[in-house]
Design an enzyme around this catalytic site. Structure first.
Site, PDB file in Angstrom:
ATOM      1  N   GLU A   1      -0.977  -5.582   8.621  1.00  0.00           N
ATOM      2  CA  GLU A   1      -0.121  -5.026   9.676  1.00  0.00           C
ATOM      3  C   GLU A   1      -0.680  -5.377  11.057  1.00  0.00           C
ATOM      4  O   GLU A   1      -1.897  -5.334  11.260  1.00  0.00           O
ATOM      5  CB  GLU A   1      -0.020  -3.506   9.509  1.00  0.00           C
TER       6      GLU A   1
ATOM      7  N   GLU B   1       9.692  -4.223  10.164  1.00  0.00           N
ATOM      8  CA  GLU B   1      10.039  -2.904   9.612  1.00  0.00           C
ATOM      9  C   GLU B   1      10.607  -1.973  10.680  1.00  0.00           C
ATOM     10  O   GLU B   1      10.009  -1.796  11.747  1.00  0.00           O
ATOM     11  CB  GLU B   1       8.797  -2.266   8.952  1.00  0.00           C
TER      12      GLU B   1
ATOM     13  N   ASP C   1      -1.248  -6.053  -0.298  1.00  0.00           N
ATOM     14  CA  ASP C   1      -1.385  -5.409   1.012  1.00  0.00           C
ATOM     15  C   ASP C   1      -2.845  -5.074   1.279  1.00  0.00           C
ATOM     16  O   ASP C   1      -3.500  -4.448   0.440  1.00  0.00           O
ATOM     17  CB  ASP C   1      -0.594  -4.094   0.988  1.00  0.00           C
TER      18      ASP C   1
ATOM     19  N   ASP D   1       0.840  -1.201   0.000  1.00  0.00           N
ATOM     20  CA  ASP D   1       0.000   0.000   0.000  1.00  0.00           C
ATOM     21  C   ASP D   1       0.878   1.255   0.000  1.00  0.00           C
ATOM     22  O   ASP D   1       0.380   2.372  -0.064  1.00  0.00           O
ATOM     23  CB  ASP D   1      -1.022  -0.005   1.144  1.00  0.00           C
ATOM     24  N   SER D   2       2.202   1.053   0.004  1.00  0.00           N
ATOM     25  CA  SER D   2       3.124   2.165  -0.264  1.00  0.00           C
ATOM     26  C   SER D   2       2.801   2.804  -1.603  1.00  0.00           C
ATOM     27  O   SER D   2       3.188   3.944  -1.868  1.00  0.00           O
ATOM     28  CB  SER D   2       4.577   1.668  -0.259  1.00  0.00           C
TER      29      SER D   2
ATOM     30  N   LYS E   1      -1.078  -9.409   2.786  1.00  0.00           N
ATOM     31  CA  LYS E   1      -0.258  -8.955   3.915  1.00  0.00           C
ATOM     32  C   LYS E   1      -1.102  -8.012   4.747  1.00  0.00           C
ATOM     33  O   LYS E   1      -1.889  -7.228   4.199  1.00  0.00           O
ATOM     34  CB  LYS E   1       1.009  -8.243   3.429  1.00  0.00           C
TER      35      LYS E   1
HETATM   36  O1  KIV Z   1       3.556  -1.086   1.535  1.00  0.00           O
HETATM   37  C1  KIV Z   1       4.693  -1.563   1.425  1.00  0.00           C
HETATM   38  O2  KIV Z   1       5.393  -1.395   0.421  1.00  0.00           O
HETATM   39  C2  KIV Z   1       5.199  -2.348   2.546  1.00  0.00           C
HETATM   40  C3  KIV Z   1       6.648  -2.687   2.556  1.00  0.00           C
HETATM   41  C4  KIV Z   1       7.424  -1.496   2.928  1.00  0.00           C
HETATM   42  C5  KIV Z   1       6.916  -3.827   3.435  1.00  0.00           C
HETATM   43  O3  KIV Z   1       4.452  -2.657   3.420  1.00  0.00           O
END
Ligand code: KIV
Length: 281
Positions: free
Chosen positions: A115, A182, A83, A44-45, A113
């Protein structure tokens, strides 16, 4: 055949370090896949490095699905991990399952993924029980940036370090196949890595993790608003792009672009007929 979760587990069992990279679009995913990266994360970056948001918090399910589909289309070897956005796995188990299922069924990802540790372990267990592989993510969890009061190193004192160790163990017990660590001290991530059987994937967590993950826009020097300390910069694409764009604009201005090479022709007789017909009264 794409990378399986068993192969990811085997990396750790064999002591083989592995690289994970983000991708957000078809063309980049194709390059990353062909380069042999075994796991591609549609992080989600993307909210920050592709969509220009100030944090990852505004990223929506539909945005993530859209980009995940493109990455899946661009890959045939890598496992694609999507994510789950902020608040799409917190409210109820049902909602968590429905959202995760969209990534697998609609977008074609192989895993999701999310968090958090102890607090999301019940959701992780449910997802795994439904056949959805889950990658955990603890330490600096960017979706909690407001609660964490900024993007700070996590786990530096005893209480915080114990909490992260408990989070990692909770994810392992809940059936996560790997966990991102992280922005935490190298000593702590190395200790956590030695205490759980699932692979740890570090970003800003030192060399003691089983694998590493990077944001591709940082790695390629494409995102220039800021460069995180944990970023490994292997290219300076922003500079290359700026040079190319400037040269193109100058060539258009001075008439040297396009050349015959970028142009198409037609039979002379046809254009002459057109002119004659068009210009005759
Ligand atoms: O959103 C993302 O790119 C991430 C990575 C930094 C692990 O969660």
């Amino acid at each position: 055949m794409r990378t399986t979760i068993q192969q990811v587990r085997d990396f750790k069992a064999k002591g083989e370090k592995f690289a994970v990279l983000t991708a957000y679009d078809y063309a980049t995913a194709r390059i990353v896949d062909r380069a042999g990266i075994p796991v591609i994360l549609v992080g989600d970056s993307l909210g920050m490095v592709v969509l220009g948001y100030e944090s990852t918090i505004p990223v929506t399910m539909d945005e993530m699905i859209h980009h995940t589909k493109a990455v899946v289309r661009g890959t045939d070897k890598a496992m694609v991990v999507a994510d789950m956005p902020f608040m799409t796995y917190h409210i109820t188990v049902e909602e968590t399952l429905r959202n995760a299922a969209r990534f697998i069924q609609e977008a074609g990802a192989q895993a999701v993924k999310l968090e958090g540790g102890v607090t999301v372990a019940d959701k992780v267990r449910k997802l795994v029980d439904c056949g959805i592989p889950v990658m955990g993510h603890i330490g600096l969890t960017p979706q909690s940036v407001n609660q964490l009061s900024g993007y700070k190193v996590q786990g530096r004192n005893l209480q915080a370090a114990k909490k992260l160790l408990a989070d990692a163990r909770a994810l392992e017990s809940a059936g996560a196949f790997a966990v991102v660590l992280e922005t935490m001290p190298t000593e702590l991530s190395a200790y956590i890595s030695s205490k759980i059987t699932i692979p740890t994937i570090g970003i800003g967590a030192g060399a003691g993790c089983d694998g590493q993950v990077q944001v591709i826009s940082d790695l390629l020097g494409l995102f220039t608003d800021f460069v995180p300390k944990h970023a490994g910069q292997y290219a300076r694409l922003a500079d290359l792009i700026a040079d190319a764009v400037t040269a193109y604009a100058a060539d258009v201005k001075n008439g040297s672009f396009p050349t015959l090479h970028q142009s198409f022709t037609m039979e002379e007789a046809v254009i002459e007929d057109l002119k004659r017909e068009d210009e005759s009264p």
